[in-house]
Design an enzyme around this catalytic site. Structure first.
Site, PDB file in Angstrom:
ATOM      1  N   HIS A 218       0.848  -1.203   0.000  1.00  0.00           N
ATOM      2  CA  HIS A 218       0.000   0.000   0.000  1.00  0.00           C
ATOM      3  C   HIS A 218       0.880   1.248   0.000  1.00  0.00           C
ATOM      4  O   HIS A 218       1.097   1.892   1.029  1.00  0.00           O
ATOM      5  CB  HIS A 218      -0.940  -0.009   1.210  1.00  0.00           C
ATOM      6  CG  HIS A 218      -2.020  -1.044   1.109  1.00  0.00           C
ATOM      7  ND1 HIS A 218      -1.944  -2.259   1.773  1.00  0.00           N
ATOM      8  CD2 HIS A 218      -3.183  -1.061   0.403  1.00  0.00           C
ATOM      9  CE1 HIS A 218      -3.036  -2.976   1.489  1.00  0.00           C
ATOM     10  NE2 HIS A 218      -3.797  -2.274   0.664  1.00  0.00           N
ATOM     11  N   HIS A 222       1.243   1.493  -5.813  1.00  0.00           N
ATOM     12  CA  HIS A 222      -0.092   0.885  -5.868  1.00  0.00           C
ATOM     13  C   HIS A 222      -1.137   1.941  -6.211  1.00  0.00           C
ATOM     14  O   HIS A 222      -2.038   1.690  -7.020  1.00  0.00           O
ATOM     15  CB  HIS A 222      -0.416   0.255  -4.505  1.00  0.00           C
ATOM     16  CG  HIS A 222      -1.853  -0.118  -4.336  1.00  0.00           C
ATOM     17  ND1 HIS A 222      -2.467  -1.118  -5.067  1.00  0.00           N
ATOM     18  CD2 HIS A 222      -2.827   0.400  -3.520  1.00  0.00           C
ATOM     19  CE1 HIS A 222      -3.736  -1.224  -4.699  1.00  0.00           C
ATOM     20  NE2 HIS A 222      -3.988  -0.308  -3.774  1.00  0.00           N
ATOM     21  N   HIS A 259      -6.750   7.118  -2.585  1.00  0.00           N
ATOM     22  CA  HIS A 259      -7.569   6.097  -1.923  1.00  0.00           C
ATOM     23  C   HIS A 259      -6.850   5.339  -0.818  1.00  0.00           C
ATOM     24  O   HIS A 259      -7.499   4.727   0.042  1.00  0.00           O
ATOM     25  CB  HIS A 259      -8.131   5.103  -2.952  1.00  0.00           C
ATOM     26  CG  HIS A 259      -7.205   3.992  -3.291  1.00  0.00           C
ATOM     27  ND1 HIS A 259      -6.142   4.138  -4.166  1.00  0.00           N
ATOM     28  CD2 HIS A 259      -7.162   2.693  -2.871  1.00  0.00           C
ATOM     29  CE1 HIS A 259      -5.501   2.990  -4.271  1.00  0.00           C
ATOM     30  NE2 HIS A 259      -6.099   2.098  -3.495  1.00  0.00           N
ATOM     31  N   ASP A 260      -5.512   5.349  -0.785  1.00  0.00           N
ATOM     32  CA  ASP A 260      -4.762   4.704   0.300  1.00  0.00           C
ATOM     33  C   ASP A 260      -3.798   5.682   0.972  1.00  0.00           C
ATOM     34  O   ASP A 260      -2.794   5.264   1.565  1.00  0.00           O
ATOM     35  CB  ASP A 260      -3.983   3.490  -0.222  1.00  0.00           C
ATOM     36  CG  ASP A 260      -4.821   2.225  -0.252  1.00  0.00           C
ATOM     37  OD1 ASP A 260      -5.755   2.120   0.567  1.00  0.00           O
ATOM     38  OD2 ASP A 260      -4.564   1.346  -1.097  1.00  0.00           O
ATOM     39  N   ASP A 371      -9.042  -1.378  -7.664  1.00  0.00           N
ATOM     40  CA  ASP A 371      -8.230  -1.644  -6.474  1.00  0.00           C
ATOM     41  C   ASP A 371      -7.843  -3.117  -6.354  1.00  0.00           C
ATOM     42  O   ASP A 371      -6.809  -3.440  -5.763  1.00  0.00           O
ATOM     43  CB  ASP A 371      -9.008  -1.196  -5.237  1.00  0.00           C
ATOM     44  CG  ASP A 371      -8.143  -1.107  -3.992  1.00  0.00           C
ATOM     45  OD1 ASP A 371      -6.928  -0.871  -4.123  1.00  0.00           O
ATOM     46  OD2 ASP A 371      -8.696  -1.272  -2.878  1.00  0.00           O
TER      47      ASP A 371
END
Length: 473
Positions: A218, A222, A259-260, A371
């Site tokens: 993560h 990614h 998103h992460d 994802d």
């Protein structure tokens, strides 16, 4: 298609053209020229230093209560040194991109000379001293400004399913996310002449990239992969609908990029069981996902020159914020089956997605699919992603053991079987999600399913050959 060659500053790793547009090496075709400068590549640290240290350090036992909270508290609140470091990334990189010789002066003006000096004067064997050393190192790299030549074919690689994001990460010197995101925004005509300020978007994305930790999986690589995948799926969807509003495209690209953001390399269960402040803040509900999107809006709203929504109307801001929140929260695997069930039901009721009046569910599925879609990349890309996620799982298992927590089954080195784990993940999650989305993007899904079948075959061969773990674990 034009093959452009441009000079980029080695310290920034991102090219800037005479017209003020980004010149980007998007994809495996971005090859350094034979005369490119050789030698060590300066890397700008982009994780929150204390988050990484605290997440990696042996935590106290599960029954330690207050002590367990103390172990994770500093990872929740960025230190002053990290805030200075983020500012350095933002201002220093941009100064070097234009080839200015005033980076050091600008950094002092940005951080405050006394604050910068305090950080640099800390003893080297302390966390703050190490951060001060990082400030000095990066400042020196910015002033050196080595040059390299880069070729690029952004349009070819931005939508290529065999896009090698690992190679791209190296060729952008560790800054793939801003490079890919800017490229996609430009390809969708979402920069000049639209509702955003280019400089503000660059400011924001520099801070976002700096906010990703150097986890095994993560991380910003990614995030780049997911952002590019979401753009590919959007392009496939565009063939099935009359129009996708630019505002929706912008929200999906930006949500994918963040998103992460700030991920600690552990899952929600670990944060809850270890009594992490993030779990307390978000009441044990989608802890990681709530933090990622909250942090993204915090960066935009609390840092000068980073509000990417500033030119939107009030109603546009509300709509964009809600869509980005919904999309990022949809990446929580705990709601996977509910999300898939709702999507299948909607597809059965209205098979033509062009007739969907509310596309919120469609957009949530796009980013959720993006994802988890890397197993359907060509196997030469799917395997290294599998190795990275298995490594991160095993690292979490080590942390669970050190904390006196039960080791999660899929995080246990003693029982881990990488081929079997990947085959199970594909069978339970990836393949059904791809199949569900076929009505919305048939050409893409058929191609991805074909690659997935090859990947399944390759994992079965590796399992028969006795491969159990990634090399080095």
């Amino acid at each position: 298609k034009t093959n452009l060659c441009c000079i980029v500053k080695y310290a920034t790793h991102i090219s800037y053209g005479k017209s003020g547009t980004w010149l980007l090496g998007v994809g495996g075709v971005a090859r350094p020229n034979a005369q490119a400068v050789q030698g060590p590549r300066p890397q700008v640290k982009r994780q929150q230093q204390q988050e990484q240290e605290e997440a990696a350090a042996p935590p106290p036992s599960a029954g330690a209560g207050a002590a367990a909270s103390q172990w994770v508290r500093r990872a929740h609140h960025p230190s002053e040194a990290h805030q200075l470091q983020q500012g350095l990334c933002l201002q220093g990189l941009r100064q070097a991109a234009f080839g200015l010789d005033t980076a050091a002066a600008s950094l002092k003006a940005l951080c405050g000379a006394s604050a910068l000096q305090r950080e640099q004067q800390q003893p080297a064997n302390t966390p703050r001293g190490r951060e001060g050393e990082q400030l000095r190192r990066v400042s020196n790299e910015l002033q050196q400004g080595r040059e390299a030549e880069v070729d690029y074919h952004a349009q070819d690689q931005a939508f290529a399913w065999d896009f090698d994001v690992f190679d791209f990460g190296q060729r952008t010197q560790g800054n793939p996310l801003i490079s890919m995101t800017i490229a996609l925004l430009e390809l969708h005509n979402l920069m000049e002449g639209w509702k955003v300020n280019r400089q503000t978007v660059e400011n924001f994305l520099l801070r976002v990239e700096a906010g990703y930790s150097a986890n095994s999986y993560h991380n910003n690589v990614h995030a780049t992969d997911v952002t590019q995948t979401a753009a590919i799926i959007l392009g496939a969807l565009a063939k099935q609908v009359d129009e996708i509003p630019k505002m929706d495209v912008f929200c999906i690209i930006m949500a994918s990029a963040v998103h992460d953001l700030g991920h600690l390399g552990v899952n929600n269960d670990f944060l809850i069981n270890s009594r992490h402040p993030r779990a307390t803040t978000y009441n044990d509900k989608s802890v990681n996902e709530n933090y990622h999107i909250a942090r993204a809006f915090e960066l935009a709203r609390t840092n000068k020159g980073c509000d990417i929504f500033e030119l939107f109307t009030f109603d546009e801001q509300k709509k964009c914020r809600q869509l980005m929140i919904d999309v990022v929260l949809a990446t929580d695997m705990a709601i996977h089956f509910e999300l898939l069930k709702n999507f299948n039901s909607q597809m059965e009721a209205v098979p033509d997605v062009n007739q969907w009046e509310d596309r919120n569910l469609l957009y949530r599925m796009i980013v959720h699919l993006a994802d988890i879609a890397n197993p359907s990349r060509p196997f030469g890309l799917a395997r290294p992603w599998a190795e990275r996620v298995i490594q991160e799982f095993c690292e979490q298992g080590d942390k669970e053991q050190q904390a006196g927590l039960s080791v999660s089954p899929f995080c246990n080195k003693a029982t881990m079987n990488m081929p079997r784990a990947q085959l199970g993940f594909i069978d339970i999650f990836v393949k059904p999600t791809l199949q569900a989305f076929e009505g919305a993007a048939p050409e893409f899904i058929r191609m991805a399913l074909q690659e997935l079948e090859n990947t399944i075959s390759e994992w079965k061969k590796l399992e028969q050959a006795g491969v159990r773990m990634p090399a080095g674990l």
